[in-house]
Scaffold this motif. Structure first.
Motif, PDB file in Angstrom:
ATOM      1  N   TYR A 148       0.809  -1.224   0.000  1.00 52.48           N
ATOM      2  CA  TYR A 148       0.000   0.000   0.000  1.00 52.48           C
ATOM      3  C   TYR A 148       0.846   1.279   0.000  1.00 52.48           C
ATOM      4  N   ALA A 149       2.136   1.146  -0.325  1.00 50.28           N
ATOM      5  CA  ALA A 149       3.040   2.297  -0.464  1.00 50.28           C
ATOM      6  C   ALA A 149       3.046   3.180   0.780  1.00 50.28           C
ATOM      7  N   LEU A 150       3.104   2.543   1.944  1.00 53.04           N
ATOM      8  CA  LEU A 150       3.182   3.273   3.205  1.00 53.04           C
ATOM      9  C   LEU A 150       4.652   3.462   3.584  1.00 53.04           C
ATOM     10  N   PRO A 151       4.968   4.491   4.357  1.00 50.15           N
ATOM     11  CA  PRO A 151       6.380   4.778   4.690  1.00 50.15           C
ATOM     12  C   PRO A 151       7.028   3.636   5.462  1.00 50.15           C
ATOM     13  N   ILE A 152       8.312   3.432   5.210  1.00 53.04           N
ATOM     14  CA  ILE A 152       9.108   2.422   5.912  1.00 53.04           C
ATOM     15  C   ILE A 152      10.333   3.121   6.482  1.00 53.04           C
ATOM     16  N   LYS A 153      10.450   3.122   7.781  1.00 54.64           N
ATOM     17  CA  LYS A 153      11.527   3.851   8.454  1.00 54.64           C
ATOM     18  C   LYS A 153      12.379   2.890   9.262  1.00 54.64           C
ATOM     19  N   ARG A 154      13.664   2.797   8.926  1.00 53.28           N
ATOM     20  CA  ARG A 154      14.573   1.892   9.614  1.00 53.28           C
ATOM     21  C   ARG A 154      15.074   2.534  10.909  1.00 53.28           C
ATOM     22  N   VAL A 155      14.924   1.778  12.039  1.00 49.33           N
ATOM     23  CA  VAL A 155      15.370   2.319  13.324  1.00 49.33           C
ATOM     24  C   VAL A 155      16.252   1.337  14.103  1.00 49.33           C
ATOM     25  N   ILE A 156      16.517   0.164  13.555  1.00 43.21           N
ATOM     26  CA  ILE A 156      17.409  -0.815  14.195  1.00 43.21           C
ATOM     27  C   ILE A 156      18.421  -1.296  13.161  1.00 43.21           C
ATOM     28  N   GLU A 157      19.689  -1.376  13.576  1.00 46.58           N
ATOM     29  CA  GLU A 157      20.703  -1.957  12.711  1.00 46.58           C
ATOM     30  C   GLU A 157      21.485  -3.005  13.513  1.00 46.58           C
TER      31      GLU A 157
END
Length: 866
Positions: free
Chosen positions: A355-364
């Protein structure tokens, strides 16, 4: 003694003796150690199957063995008699479920007795008997008083054909497990038992059960599902029209700064609010109601959703996040809502991508390469990034820091939660225990007074498939309110049949008690020392039983914490499946007894044909015996042809009890041949007359007899260990077979040899008696006239018999076994080498070759290197 082995005659005689003498009826005896052996009681479906035979034979072997060891042994039997199958059968045959059930019980009781089980039939219980289910009702009312039983309205799985609520586990691919009907989600009021109040104890007390398989304990622990996490409040975004805050629970608060939307279940209040003026959303919510209901299925189904137009605020950043309805969120788990962190959750990632919703990376990752592209979710723990003041923390530290920040803002706190949900026991069907409540327009819901229990279920009704007939029966539901005396209505829901099986093991101890649910006899017999049943009961039945017994403990009815000290889960019985695919596409299955197998000259199978028309059939391989595949074996036919002892012996010899057992006609015939061989061995010995009681002294025996007596007592030791500790009956039987092979070689007819033969045969009969009790009952009477097998103790090992003057060593040539030699126990290395080299077979093997080295492993082997 008759020369031929006639099992039907022998078994009838033994069973009549046991019944006449009430051999297995027991009472409490504080002066004896007790042993309570229990196999899960059967549903009276009409006929025993081979799974029943295996289950109950295992229990009977252990019961008889403990009895011979001097234990006061209780082995009872009863019937799990309520349930939907009886209603379905009643509709099919046009008879009341009670008639069908009691007829089946009578037939199956006869079948069980034909197996020669050492059961105390005086303690028989039937769960559809009002004398039994009265106490279901009584304890339910005590739970109601304690707040353990309560009423609530909840979204449930409704089967429109069976017109009843189904547990999540009974819904497969959105359809009822039995009818195949599309399941509807309905809000229905019902009664629940607060098993979650005992969640901590249920999970912690698994450590008190070393006698349970680790697999079963793990399954229980996973079902209870204790997890540590954080409750988080996402405040309502009033600008979007959201009417209330949204609460979620997460075990990954370290990913909170990566939340880009929230998802709610179709039944969530926010979803229903948003759908009021949104026809498309209403339609989508209705479609979701027919979706999957199991967590495992959510991972594989296509992710679908719809934006509600509502928003909530991120609790730490204040960012506005959209609220979506998603088909991968279930109202029955958690709060019916999730914070969606697509970068770090596989389902959220799939949904957000679609659904083309935002994806935000917060763990590496803490170490190694940082993944360059978001091609998939990173779900492991690591170090926080893009998380403002929380960046640079390891996951566990981030959880603590974020939880503290939420608590300071009044928007969250740490919490322990469980996957386990309270047990809904209301069923909208007839053949079950009535719930003892009355609905009064003036007084509300009123408990039935104790002196009016049991609320008796009428047994003359025939369900017609249109719902619960109790609802349409004024003679049942019309009553007077116990408080005000005005006209009122009985509750017409009945209890989940798991209630019946959750405490039956307790009632066996005091079956005849009419004034209380449990008395002091329960504390003598319980807990069950050995419980036996299928792995399919590893979760619900065992969990509910553990819960029920803890409630009874807290009410002062019993004194134990856990009901089953030891648990054995027997394997399934397998048989080959034969079938044909018809022109219509339908598959017809044929019983293996109807099939002829053809072999070539090398003994290789090349065809299978149906005997009736001599036409080929296909093999579906080996599968669990079942009615649907028509690959079962009728126990009655087996008993009629070969006798119960053959059935019992085959079941115990074919594989260890915890492993699957593959059916084999040749295996059955082999078991029968062994029993005939045992009979012949005793007959041949007794042709010269039975020997007087008394054992030969080990030191007076010649070497051959001393070695044989040593093997006899080694066998006693092994069989004792196999039955007592290992529960590997197959290896116990194999050890006896090996001993009989050696006895068959004994040709001496002098007094000493015959004394040893008498001792060996008596010991064999005693060792085999728990497994094949009928033939052993008859043989003992012949070996020891005037005495009875049931009065005999388990044989003891004579330590002197195990002392050997010489030992047996294997002899290898270049590592390959070539011979066996007996050498003096104290022989030195040189003597052993000479004896090995002098062996005729070794001489032949090494002729013309030079010996390079001889390796002697003391007490084990000699290896000659050439």
């Amino acid at each position: 003694m008759q020369e031929k082995y006639h099992p039907q005659e022998i078994e009838q005689d033994a069973q009549q003796y046991w019944e006449k003498t009430a051999a297995f009826n027991v009472t409490e005896n504080p002066g004896m150690p007790k042993y309570y052996c229990l196999s899960m009681f059967p549903y009276p479906s009409g006929k025993l199957h081979m799974g029943h035979v295996r289950n109950y034979t295992i229990g009977d072997v252990l019961s008889r063995y403990r009895r011979m060891q001097g234990y006061n042994v209780l082995q009872p039997m009863g019937w799990d008699a309520f349930g939907l199958p009886a209603e379905n059968a009643a509709m099919q045959h046009g008879v009341p479920p009670a008639t069908w059930t009691y007829d089946n019980i009578a037939y199956m009781r006869k079948q069980l007795k034909s197996l020669g089980l050492a059961i105390d039939w005086n303690r028989e219980i039937t769960t559809c008997d009002p004398h039994y289910y009265r106490w279901n009702q009584w304890l339910f009312l005590r739970m109601l008083e304690k707040g353990i039983a309560y009423k609530k309205t909840q979204v449930v799985n409704w089967d429109p054909i069976d017109q009843t609520v189904l547990a999540n586990e009974q819904v497969i691919d959105g359809r009822g497990w039995r009818t195949g009907a599309l399941i509807e989600k309905r809000e229905i009021p019902g009664y629940y038992l607060a098993i979650t109040q005992y969640a901590d104890e249920l999970i912690n007390d698994l450590d008190k059960l070393p006698g349970w398989p680790e697999r079963v304990k793990t399954m229980q622990a996973n079902w209870i599902g204790k997890s540590y996490g954080v409750d988080i409040i996402f405040p309502a975004d009033k600008l979007s029209g959201t009417p209330q805050d949204l609460k979620v629970f997460t075990t990954r608060a370290d990913t909170l700064m990566g939340a880009t939307y929230v998802a709610v279940a179709a039944e969530h209040p926010l979803a229903l609010y948003a759908a009021k003026n949104n026809a498309k959303l209403t339609e989508f919510i209705e479609a979701c109601k027919h979706g999957v209901t199991m967590e495992a299925d959510l991972a594989t189904q296509e992710k679908k959703g719809m934006d509600t137009g509502l928003c909530v605020l991120h609790p730490l950043t204040g960012e506005s996040l959209p609220v979506w309805v998603a088909n991968y969120v279930l109202m029955s788990y958690g709060e019916g809502a999730v914070m969606a962190v697509p970068a770090h959750d596989e389902r959220d990632f799939e949904f957000a991508t679609q659904y083309a919703l935002p994806i935000k990376r917060v763990i590496e990752p803490k170490e190694g390469e940082i993944y360059p592209e978001l091609s998939q979710a990173y779900v492991e723990y690591g170090v926080t990034i893009n998380s403002g003041e929380f960046s640079g923390l390891e996951s566990q530290a981030a959880v603590g820091a974020i939880a503290t920040a939420l608590k300071q803002k009044g928007l969250g706190k740490k919490r322990v939660r469980y996957r386990l949900r309270d047990w809904g026991i209301s069923r909208q069907r007839y053949w079950g225990c009535p719930i003892p409540l009355i609905h009064c327009d003036h007084c509300g819901v009123v408990p039935v007074p104790d002196d009016q229990l049991p609320v008796v279920l009428p047994e003359d009704m025939v369900p017609d498939g249109s719902g619960n007939p109790l609802v349409k029966s004024p003679s049942f539901y019309e009553c007077a309110c116990p408080r005000c005396g005005q006209a009122a209505r009985r509750e017409t829901d009945t209890m989940d049949t798991f209630v019946d099986s959750s405490w039956y093991y307790i009632r066996y101890a005091c079956q005849d008690q009419g004034s209380t649910m449990a008395d002091l006899r329960v504390n003598y017999w319980l807990p069950v020392d050995q419980y036996i049943g299928g792995i399919e009961h590893a979760i619900l039945h065992l969990l509910y039983s553990r819960f029920w017994s803890k409630v009874m403990r807290d009410l002062g009815l019993v004194s134990f914490d856990e009901p089953f000290s030891n648990l054995l889960t027997q394997g399934m019985v397998l048989n080959e499946i034969f079938f044909r695919k018809m022109a219509t596409g339908r598959i017809s299955y044929f019983n293996p007894s109807e099939i002829d197998i053809h072999f070539d000259e090398q003994g290789k199978r090349f065809s299978a044909v149906l005997r009736a028309d001599n036409q080929p059939v296909e093999s579906g391989g080996i599968g669990t015996m079942s009615k649907s595949k028509n690959n079962g074996v009728d126990p009655q036919e087996l008993v009629a042809s070969y006798g119960a002892d053959t059935a019992r012996l085959f079941m115990m010899f074919a594989s260890p009890p915890t492993q699957t057992l593959e059916w084999s006609d040749t295996g059955v015939e082999g078991a029968f041949r062994f029993l005939r061989r045992l009979w012949r061995l005793v007959y041949s010995h007794l042709q010269r007359g039975a020997m007087a009681d008394g054992q030969p002294l080990a030191e007076t025996l010649p070497p051959e007899l001393k070695s044989l007596r040593c093997q006899l007592h080694q066998t006693i030791a092994k069989v004792t260990d196999d039955l007592d500790r290992r529960h590997t009956f197959n290896t116990a039987i194999a050890a006896v077979m090996e001993l009989m092979n050696e006895l068959a070689k004994l040709q001496d007819s002098d007094l000493t040899a015959r004394q040893l033969m008498q001792e060996a045969l008596e010991s064999i009969v005693l060792l085999l008696s728990p497994i094949v009790p009928h033939i052993c009952h008859a043989l003992w009477r012949e070996l020891r006239p005037g005495t009875e097998l049931l009065d005999q103790p388990w044989p003891n090992v004579d330590p002197l018999a195990l002392v050997q003057d010489d030992i047996e060593l294997v002899v290898q040539v270049n590592g390959k076994l070539r011979a066996q030699i007996r050498v003096p126990k104290e022989a030195d290395r040189t003597t052993i080498e000479h004896m090995a080299l002098d062996h005729a077979h070794i001489q032949k093997t090494i002729t013309g070759q030079s010996v390079k080295k001889i390796i002697v492993v003391p007490g084990r082997l000699v290896n000659i290197v050439v």
